[in-house]
Design an enzyme around this catalytic site. Sequence first.
Site, PDB file in Angstrom:
ATOM      1  N   GLY A   1      88.118 -23.620  53.333  1.00  0.00           N
ATOM      2  CA  GLY A   1      88.202 -23.968  54.844  1.00  0.00           C
ATOM      3  C   GLY A   1      90.391 -24.652  54.946  1.00  0.00           C
TER       4      GLY A   1
ATOM      5  N   ASP B   1      90.840 -42.887  58.439  1.00  0.00           N
ATOM      6  CA  ASP B   1      90.657 -44.135  59.272  1.00  0.00           C
ATOM      7  C   ASP B   1      91.108 -45.152  58.987  1.00  0.00           C
ATOM      8  OD1 ASP B   1      89.483 -42.480  61.891  1.00  0.00           O
ATOM      9  OD2 ASP B   1      87.369 -42.994  61.385  1.00  0.00           O
TER      10      ASP B   1
ATOM     11  N   HIS C   1      83.805 -42.943  64.070  1.00  0.00           N
ATOM     12  CA  HIS C   1      84.662 -42.266  63.615  1.00  0.00           C
ATOM     13  C   HIS C   1      84.874 -40.680  64.762  1.00  0.00           C
ATOM     14  CE1 HIS C   1      86.814 -39.914  61.237  1.00  0.00           C
ATOM     15  NE2 HIS C   1      86.380 -38.563  61.411  1.00  0.00           N
TER      16      HIS C   1
ATOM     17  N   ALA D   1      84.724 -25.045  51.112  1.00  0.00           N
ATOM     18  CA  ALA D   1      86.266 -25.072  50.235  1.00  0.00           C
ATOM     19  C   ALA D   1      87.012 -24.253  50.729  1.00  0.00           C
ATOM     20  CB  ALA D   1      85.407 -25.101  48.606  1.00  0.00           C
TER      21      ALA D   1
END
Length: 359
Positions: free
Chosen positions: A57, A196, A223, A55
């Site tokens: 970052g 995406d 991904h 949390a």
Amino acid sequence: MEFIASSINQRIVRISAHLNPPPNSQMEGSCGLLRRGNCRAKGGSPGFKVAILGAAGGIGQPLAMLMKMNPLVSVLHLYDVVNTPGVTADISHMDTGAVVRGFLGKEQLEDALTGMDLVIIPAGVPRKPGMSRDDLFNINAGIVKTLCEGISKSCPNAIVNLISNPVNSTVPIAAEVFKKAGTYDPKRLLGVTMLDVVRANTFVAEVLGLDPREVNVPVVGGHAGVTILPLLSQVKPPCSFTVEETEYLTSRIQNGGTEVVEAKAGAGSATLSMAYAAVKFADACLRGLRGDAGVVECAFVSSQVTELPFVATKVRLGRNGVEEIYPLGPLNEFERAGLEKAKKELGGSIEKGISFARK
């Protein structure tokens, strides 16, 4: 009169303790007669309990802020190995219903996870210029493994939204960890590929001259790079593209992350748009948990749609996580060729994650 005066004095003491708590009173495990974290220990509003692991970052902080704004969240747990006290204090000042609690370091991971309905994992190191998602593997793989071991012990029935890259490998790692612990439920483990889709909606809307909110582009495969396959033949509203437009859009969607990394010139990766996409997907999961009908998004999940054990495709979300996995649908020649390329690379990434977890 003495009773009234005594009552007033007690209220003043309580308010003073709340406004001027002892140091670090925001964090779990601290002392104090009236701790901020316990002012509304059961949550300020009906809703779900959500934990964010990572949390503090670049993705975690805006993600935490946006989740604090979500009316479906009643309790928000913020966990990281550094800087959680400051992030928790900052986010907790927002006047929304969710109660925020912070947790710092591995020794508090169990407390951070206990009783959670949804766990979102953006933890790990970001991409830097010249790095591929596989370059992140050795660091982030170990982080994801440790966090999933904690989930298997403390909240084995939680829905897990895994963001940490490379998702094509970290989701298989998480699955193997849960299998080893005897808690694996493929319906509850979802790799977040929503960014995406968000990018595809935006870029297609630019070409069509539409509002991105009116566009829906299914994105399947994986991904990373060529594993990201936007199905432009299935765009809603229905439309058609020239060969040049198809090639341009597909390439830009596949390389959207690199576009941001290079634009930031060493200052980070796609953190803000990723946080937005993660919250959009988390909200869909929470609406599914609430029992809303027709909640359909794309995600990287355990699947039999292809011969691979995991693939991103459209799924219907419900009270148990993934309630239904949709087939890819009709593909045109360009998309069929893209799918074969995607599967070739995706298979190796999946196997890499499984092998790491089984070491």
